[in-house]
Design a protein around this motif. Structure first.
Motif, short mmCIF file in Angstrom:
data_model
loop_
_atom_site.label_atom_id
_atom_site.label_comp_id
_atom_site.label_asym_id
_atom_site.label_seq_id
_atom_site.Cartn_x
_atom_site.Cartn_y
_atom_site.Cartn_z
N THR A 71 0.74 -1.14 0.10
CA THR A 71 0.00 -0.13 0.03
C THR A 71 0.82 1.24 0.03
OG1 THR A 71 -0.16 -0.07 2.45
CG2 THR A 71 -2.03 -1.34 1.14
N PHE A 72 2.12 1.20 0.29
CA PHE A 72 2.92 2.37 0.43
C PHE A 72 3.82 2.42 -0.77
CE2 PHE A 72 5.06 -1.39 2.09
CZ PHE A 72 6.17 -1.43 1.37
N CYS A 73 3.86 1.74 -1.76
CA CYS A 73 4.78 1.68 -2.85
C CYS A 73 4.24 2.15 -4.02
CB CYS A 73 5.41 0.26 -2.92
SG CYS A 73 6.82 0.27 -4.08
N GLY A 101 15.86 -8.21 -10.32
CA GLY A 101 14.61 -7.91 -10.49
C GLY A 101 14.13 -7.33 -9.29
N GLN A 102 12.60 -6.69 -9.30
CA GLN A 102 11.96 -6.03 -8.33
C GLN A 102 11.61 -7.22 -7.48
OE1 GLN A 102 12.31 -2.98 -6.70
NE2 GLN A 102 12.15 -2.49 -9.12
N ASN A 103 11.38 -8.46 -7.81
CA ASN A 103 10.84 -9.58 -7.09
C ASN A 103 11.23 -10.78 -7.94
OD1 ASN A 103 9.16 -9.14 -4.76
ND2 ASN A 103 7.81 -7.91 -5.99
N VAL A 118 11.51 -6.96 5.13
CA VAL A 118 10.40 -7.53 6.10
C VAL A 118 9.65 -6.11 6.18
CG1 VAL A 118 11.57 -6.96 7.75
CG2 VAL A 118 9.70 -8.58 8.17
N GLN A 119 10.07 -4.89 6.23
CA GLN A 119 9.48 -3.76 6.47
C GLN A 119 8.93 -3.38 8.00
OE1 GLN A 119 10.01 -2.11 3.81
NE2 GLN A 119 9.71 -3.76 1.96
N SER A 120 8.39 -4.37 8.47
CA SER A 120 7.89 -4.12 9.91
C SER A 120 7.76 -5.40 10.55
CB SER A 120 6.38 -3.53 9.65
OG SER A 120 5.99 -3.51 11.14
N LYS A 164 -0.13 -4.50 3.33
CA LYS A 164 -0.82 -5.60 2.30
C LYS A 164 0.66 -6.34 1.81
CE LYS A 164 -3.20 -5.92 -1.62
NZ LYS A 164 -2.90 -5.11 -2.68
N ARG A 165 1.60 -6.79 3.06
CA ARG A 165 2.81 -7.47 2.58
C ARG A 165 2.36 -9.08 2.38
NH1 ARG A 165 7.27 -5.58 0.50
NH2 ARG A 165 8.34 -7.13 1.67
N GLY A 166 1.41 -9.34 3.02
CA GLY A 166 0.77 -11.02 2.66
C GLY A 166 1.61 -11.94 3.47
N SER A 178 17.83 -6.68 5.35
CA SER A 178 16.51 -6.35 5.20
C SER A 178 16.19 -5.03 4.61
CB SER A 178 15.70 -6.86 6.23
OG SER A 178 14.29 -6.89 6.06
N ASP A 179 14.96 -4.56 4.40
CA ASP A 179 14.39 -3.08 4.35
C ASP A 179 13.35 -2.93 5.41
OD1 ASP A 179 15.91 -3.01 1.99
OD2 ASP A 179 14.16 -3.15 0.69
N PHE A 180 13.51 -1.90 6.01
CA PHE A 180 12.23 -1.80 7.13
C PHE A 180 11.82 -0.05 6.60
CE2 PHE A 180 15.58 -4.24 9.00
CZ PHE A 180 14.53 -5.19 9.97
N TYR A 192 8.76 6.21 6.64
CA TYR A 192 7.58 6.20 5.66
C TYR A 192 7.46 7.50 5.00
CZ TYR A 192 3.12 6.40 3.70
OH TYR A 192 2.09 6.68 2.88
N SER A 193 7.33 7.69 3.62
CA SER A 193 7.38 8.84 3.01
C SER A 193 5.98 8.57 1.99
CB SER A 193 8.47 8.88 1.83
OG SER A 193 8.09 9.91 1.06
N PRO A 194 5.01 9.51 2.34
CA PRO A 194 3.68 8.94 1.41
C PRO A 194 3.88 9.26 0.09
CG PRO A 194 3.50 10.85 3.13
CD PRO A 194 4.91 10.45 3.19
N1 SAH Z 1 10.80 -5.67 -4.10
C1 SAH Z 1 10.95 -5.20 -2.91
C2 SAH Z 1 10.94 -3.77 -2.53
C3 SAH Z 1 11.62 -2.67 -3.53
S1 SAH Z 1 11.40 -0.90 -3.01
C4 SAH Z 1 10.05 -5.78 -1.40
O1 SAH Z 1 9.94 -6.74 -1.58
O2 SAH Z 1 9.69 -5.09 -0.64
C5 SAH Z 1 12.49 -0.86 -2.09
C6 SAH Z 1 12.26 -0.30 -0.62
O3 SAH Z 1 12.07 1.04 -0.49
C7 SAH Z 1 11.32 -1.16 0.07
O4 SAH Z 1 11.43 -2.34 0.45
C8 SAH Z 1 10.90 -0.09 1.14
O5 SAH Z 1 11.57 -0.48 2.57
C9 SAH Z 1 11.33 0.98 0.61
N2 SAH Z 1 10.10 1.99 0.36
C10 SAH Z 1 9.24 1.73 -0.71
N3 SAH Z 1 8.16 2.64 -0.60
C11 SAH Z 1 8.40 3.46 0.16
C12 SAH Z 1 7.89 4.60 0.89
N4 SAH Z 1 6.56 5.14 0.40
N5 SAH Z 1 8.28 5.23 2.18
C13 SAH Z 1 9.55 4.65 2.59
N6 SAH Z 1 10.23 3.47 1.96
C14 SAH Z 1 9.70 2.98 0.97
#
Ligand code: SAH
Ligand code: F3S
Length: 440
Positions: free
Chosen positions: A162-164, A200-202, A266-268, A278-280, A304-306, A338-340
């Protein structure tokens, strides 16, 4: 004299990869050579990122800075590519009318036509469509590579967290056919490549067509790459927890060529926040993946990414994230506030956590991961590591830098002929997160 190309790249590894392809495309088109001086360039390209607001803002200030070069050289072409281009399209040309071409991540192979059309018509050219996988069929072959190389295996993302913005800027998941990927790798081997990063992105959502028309998954692709003798090590980036199939996890037991590093965003650590994102998957499911991987590969480094301060993230949610970090033990990770992002569902969610609270959370998280990172580095002291020499050290030009299986850079004294080769390095010094070693 060869025409000069200046590219500035923002953001992720995908963008780095795309920038290299832009350079290849313009070299094939016009023999253009890259320069790091925008003032002497004939073409200036900005390969932009829109993942967070800050990344996006930089583009317009940088554009303003190169504008004066146009007065000195009216033939100068200024182009904006990447995710901001994809999202903003024509509004870029409205805000900055001196921009000549606007192109998206999936249309960079059309740069020559766009530049020609700009020269012929005098009008700004915009092409931000998603012509699927066409791009790869139109890219010139890479000419130079040693040691490690990136190979794009799929593009885009269909997860819609939902954030991306990525699904909107890069389009939905599209996989390259297996044979194309393998052919590209064989071509790279001829140039001197012995390690690949499947990009790749995924990547683990890969669904590529095989020679007999069947659809094969990411685990299959890795096995096919591992079967190539000349490939010594395989990395991949980025993967999604939801697609960590047991088949893929099992490869950590059966496939030594797969490195001991897993970047798994993992983000959170809060199930409530994960659901709102909506990470599933849940935090427990994430831990279960790591537990199963570590059972097969005890020394694996997990990064990881948070995202901190997602709308509605409470103290309890944040503590759940800290708990996950303590439970897992992460190495060097990416963490941001987090950045909207306009157009994403999360941008409409209520967010009343003060900025100062979020900033304090981020600092706590980063300090903790930095501690864990230091612990991993310290534990490497005295060990011998297989490492691929990547080039001259960034810290000291009289030294070389090599990358270990667990993705640590080690600086050491050595001669340039080692670049692109695998060597054994004994880790002799650890200063905070920086490693030094000696060739054995
Ligand atoms: N495919 C990867 C993510 C790619 S985007 C996955 O599975 O999650 C790379 C990273 O940017 C994400 O993992 C997230 O941590 C960060 N990101 C994406 N949108 C963001 C937002 N709106 N604000 C802050 N960080 C964000
Ligand atoms: Fe973005 Fe989520 Fe895809 S973070 S890239 S929408 S997996």
């Amino acid at each position: 004299m060869a025409k000069k190309l200046y590219i500035k790249t923002y953001g992720c590894q995908m963008n780095e990869y795309d920038s290299d392809k832009m350079a290849d495309v313009l070299k094939a088109y016009d023999g253009m050579e890259q320069t790091d001086k925008p003032e002497e360039a004939d073409v200036i390209l900005f390969n932009t990122c829109s993942i967070r607001e800050k990344a996006e803002d930089k583009v317009f200030s940088d554009l303003g800075r190169v504008r004066p070069y146009k007065l000195a050289n009216p033939n100068l072409i200024i182009g904006v590519g990447g995710c901001v281009a994809s999202q903003e399209g024509a509004t870029i040309a409205q805000r900055a009318p001196y921009v000549d071409v606007v192109f998206g991540p999936q249309t960079l192979h059309r740069l020559p036509q766009l530049i020609d059309a700009r020269r012929a018509t005098g009008r700004t050219q915009i092409d931000i469509s998603f012509p699927e996988i066409e791009k790869f069929d139109h890219l010139p072959k890479q000419e130079k590579a040693t040691g490690t190389a990136f190979v794009s295996i799929m593009e885009g993302c269909s997860k819609y967290c939902t954030f991306c913005v990525v699904p909107y800027t890069r389009g939905e998941e599209v996989s390259r056919p297996l044979v194309d990927v393998l052919n590209e790798i064989h071509g790279l081997i001829k140039l001197g490549v012995n390690e690949v990063t499947l990009l790749g992105q995924n990547v683990n959502a890969y669904q590529g067509e095989s020679e007999d028309g069947e659809v094969v998954d990411f685990a299959y692709l890795i096995q096919a790459v591992a079967a190539i003798d000349a490939i010594v090590r395989i990395r991949y980036s980025t993967s999604h927890p939801k697609e960590m199939s047991q088949r893929l996890i099992d490869l950590y037991g059966s496939t030594p060529k797969l490195v001991s590093h897993l970047h798994l965003p993992v983000q959170s650590g809060s199930d409530r926040v994960l659901a709102a994102m909506k990470r599933g998957h849940t935090a427990l499911e994430y831990k279960s993946i790591i537990r199963r991987v570590r059972a097969l590969r005890p020394d694996i480094c997990v990064t990881s990414d948070f995202i901190i301060g997602f709308p509605g993230e409470t103290d309890a949610d944040f503590e759940a994230t800290m708990k996950l970090i303590d439970d897992i033990g992460f190495d060097n990770s990416f963490s941001f506030l987090y950045s909207p992002r306009p157009g994403t569902p999360a941008a409409e969610m209520r967010d009343d956590t003060p900025h100062a609270v979020k900033a304090a959370r981020l600092k706590r998280l980063q300090d903790r991961i930095s501690e864990q990172e230091g612990g991993i580095a310290a534990a490497m002291l005295g060990t011998t590591q297989r490492a691929l020499v990547e080039g001259i050290s960034k810290k000291d030009s009289s030294e070389l830098a090599a990358r270990t299986d667990n993705n640590r850079v080690v600086n050491f004294v050595g001669t340039a002929d080692l670049i692109g080769q695998f060597i054994e390095l004994k880790i002799t010094q650890v200063v905070r997160h920086t490693l030094r070693g000696e060739k054995v």
